[in-house]
Scaffold this motif. Structure first.
Motif, PDB file in Angstrom:
ATOM      1  N   TYR A  14      -0.618  -9.757  -9.462  1.00 47.05           N
ATOM      2  CA  TYR A  14      -1.522  -8.772  -8.875  1.00 47.05           C
ATOM      3  C   TYR A  14      -2.470  -8.184  -9.929  1.00 47.05           C
ATOM      4  N   GLN A  23       1.453  -2.518  -0.029  1.00 50.49           N
ATOM      5  CA  GLN A  23       2.631  -3.381  -0.168  1.00 50.49           C
ATOM      6  C   GLN A  23       3.921  -2.578  -0.282  1.00 50.49           C
ATOM      7  N   SER A  24       3.775  -1.253  -0.446  1.00 51.93           N
ATOM      8  CA  SER A  24       4.969  -0.413  -0.600  1.00 51.93           C
ATOM      9  C   SER A  24       5.579  -0.110   0.768  1.00 51.93           C
ATOM     10  N   VAL A  25       6.744   0.510   0.743  1.00 53.02           N
ATOM     11  CA  VAL A  25       7.410   0.850   2.013  1.00 53.02           C
ATOM     12  C   VAL A  25       6.540   1.819   2.810  1.00 53.02           C
ATOM     13  N   GLN A  71       3.522   0.087   4.103  1.00 55.54           N
ATOM     14  CA  GLN A  71       3.787  -0.849   5.210  1.00 55.54           C
ATOM     15  C   GLN A  71       4.042  -0.113   6.529  1.00 55.54           C
ATOM     16  N   ARG A  81      -1.935  -2.094  -3.656  1.00 57.51           N
ATOM     17  CA  ARG A  81      -0.552  -1.893  -4.119  1.00 57.51           C
ATOM     18  C   ARG A  81       0.186  -0.948  -3.169  1.00 57.51           C
TER      19      ARG A  81
END
Lengths: 310, 259
Positions: free
Chosen positions: A3, A176-178, A181, A173
């Protein structure tokens, strides 16, 4: 490619383009990238099932911060100005988010619009801020460096490209985290998210602040590029334009808003140039075509192309 | 034995309709309690009150000694309670795996930095293990919109369980599934719950399921508790047989419950 490496590559390509693009394209690229930031914020909200018709509020706050701060404090540093514009827009979004995170669908959209129109009304009636004419923004410096007039756009472009890569990278970024999402999950089933132990209101509030801050950053850069601010930046048509570009872009990637924003600015510029009396029809017809034939926005073409390559 | 759930003098009305009338329930840790009653008897209202979806007009709910009466559902979940739904509550646009991944991600991220990635190798492995445990691994990459009802139920329950609750409430786990599927489904669910030593309350209309899996039964009638005790004893009570199961004591049979 990792990334971080991807971000460095994106920054290199974008910054490198600053030495290749002609002057007119440089200005268009700055505005496209800056407005792409506003659209990126809308994409974050849209993935959660929310549409804001009031992002002009935060866009205008960022712009007016860049206009006013040098007058009040004497600060002309672009980094400080854009950071302050971003922070102020984010703070206002944070305050309003306590109320707005309770609402959904059309109520959310219209409340966002209402707050933007309140600021518009205040700006129009405030003589000290230039009323409907607005006022000029002073030339900015970059960490003590004051570029010559002929290279000002090139330097601002490089600065914008770096800001865009950093902010888009952070948003990517985050998504893509909890917590990041919890966008489509909230859109699909808020009850379930709550019964999994996750606060839907806090998640919506966080996304609203992110969207507000990004709009502030976009407004701050556009004000720097144009060298002028006025209440039209807060007007509902400006907010509507951001929603337009969001639909045009699609929500499949953090890159999509910048593609959509660039296509929109090119479309509008050429339509204005070659059909000054019909440009709105061209732009409106384009949106119609996108909705009918590309409901996933321009990004769906990229996604399809990538899928066919596998 | 530790008391895990205590409902004290719960009352709840919806306008003129009294849905809960002076409900007193105590559940000990490790019990499997079946809740039965005809439609409109107050079973789901009771579960909704315990899980914070509906607030009681009066009364108190204690979860392991902690007062949860006025807490929001999310806070009650964090206090150690999980629930499944009569109509499975899933994320319609996601696959089976991603539904579970969201649940696992939320459960594991609590108290950790918010920017941690959802998709870690360890978490993906855990999801696959849970799918195996609930016998739905073959549906892993399928959209939930196309799932059979039994699989939807299992996924709904699996998602509720991953955060490590102490008490699980299942709202009609076998409703909408075929009679051939009901025992295999309950075997999987109860097996998984018992393996973790969890306390279970389940609402059920099917008396075969209740008598096979419940240690104890609470029968609701008209917003009140009609009977509460060991399964065989409650199911044999004449008032339960007549008013809840729908058997007429003269030998005929009504239609309040399935057999």
């Amino acid at each position: 490619m990792g990334y971080g490496l991807g971000l460095v590559a994106a920054a290199a390509v974008l910054v490198g383009a600053g030495w290749v693009l002609p002057e007119w394209a440089l200005f268009l690229a700055i505005v496209s990238l800056a407005k792409g930031l506003v659209v990126l914020g809308l994409v974050v909200l849209w993935r959660t099932g929310l549409v804001s018709f009031g992002q002009g509020l935060y866009y205008g706050l960022g712009a007016y911060t860049v206009g006013l701060l040098p007058q009040i404090t004497g600060i002309t540093d672009a980094v400080l100005l854009v950071a302050t514009g971003t922070a102020i827009a984010g703070l206002v979004a944070f305050a309003l988010g306590f109320l707005l995170s309770r609402y959904r669908e059309i109520f959310f959209a219209m409340l966002c619009l209402a707050f933007a129109m309140i600021l518009y009304g205040i700006l129009v009636k405030t003589e000290a801020l230039g009323s409907t004419d607005g006022f000029h923004v002073v030339a900015v410096t970059y960490l003590g460096y004051a570029p010559a007039i002929e290279s000002a756009n090139q330097v601002l472009y490089v600065f914008t490209a770096i800001v865009v890569v950093v902010l888009a990278g952070l948003v990517g970024r985050y998504l893509q985290s909890v917590t990041g999402q919890m966008t489509t999950a909230i859109r699909d089933n808020e009850l379930r998210v709550e019964y999994l132990g996750f606060s839907v209101r806090r998640a919506v509030h966080t996304k609203f602040v992110i969207a507000g801050a990004l709009a502030g950053a976009g407004g701050a850069i556009v004000a720097t590029a144009i060298g002028h601010v006025d209440p039209e930046m807060v007007w509902w048509i400006t907010s509507g334009e951001f929603v337009f570009v969001t639909i045009l872009s699609g929500s499949g990637s953090v890159i999509a808003p910048f593609i959509g924003s660039t296509v929109f600015e090119l479309l509008r510029s050429f339509a204005l140039e070659y059909a000054p009396n019909f440009w709105q029809i061209i732009v409106g017809g384009s949106l119609l075509a996108v909705i009918m034939f590309l409901p996933g926005g321009l990004w769906s073409l990229v996604a399809k192309w990538r899928a066919s390559g596998r | 034995m530790t008391t895990i759930l205590e409902a004290r003098n719960i009352n709840r009305s919806f306008g003129a309709v009294v849905a809960a009338r002076n409900i007193n329930v105590t559940v000990e840790e490790g019990e499997t309690v079946g809740i039965i009653g005809a439609n409109g008897a107050g079973k789901t209202t009771f579960v909704n009150i315990v899980t914070g979806y509906v607030k009681p007009s009066t009364g108190q709910i204690l979860l392991a000694g902690t007062d949860i009466t006025r807490l929001e559902p999310r806070a009650i979940v964090l206090a150690g309670l999980a629930r499944s739904f009569q109509i499975p509550q899933l994320f319609a646009s996601a696959t089976v795996f991603d539904n579970l991944l969201y649940a696992v991600g939320i459960a594991e991220e609590r108290g950790r930095p918010f920017w941690n990635r959802l998709r870690t190798a360890e978490r993906l492995r855990r999801c696959d293990k849970v799918l195996e445990e609930f016998a739905i691994a073959e549906y892993r990459d399928q959209s939930v919109a196309t799932l059979p009802q039994g699989v939807r139920k299992l996924l709904d329950i699996a998602m509720a369980m991953v955060h490590g609750p102490r008490l699980v409430l299942l709202d009609e786990p076998t409703s909408g599934i075929t009679s051939e599927e009901k025992f295999p489904l309950m075997d999987i669910v109860v097996g998984a719950l018992k393996e973790q030593g969890l306390t279970v309350l389940f609402i059920e209309h099917d008396m075969e399921v209740v008598s096979r899996y419940a240690d104890r039964v609470i029968a609701f009638y008209d917003g009140s508790i009609l009977a509460d005790g060991p399964t065989a004893q409650v199911l044999a009570e004449p008032s339960v047989r007549e008013l809840v199961i729908g058997e007429h004591l003269d030998g005929g049979e009504g239609g309040n419950a399935r057999h």
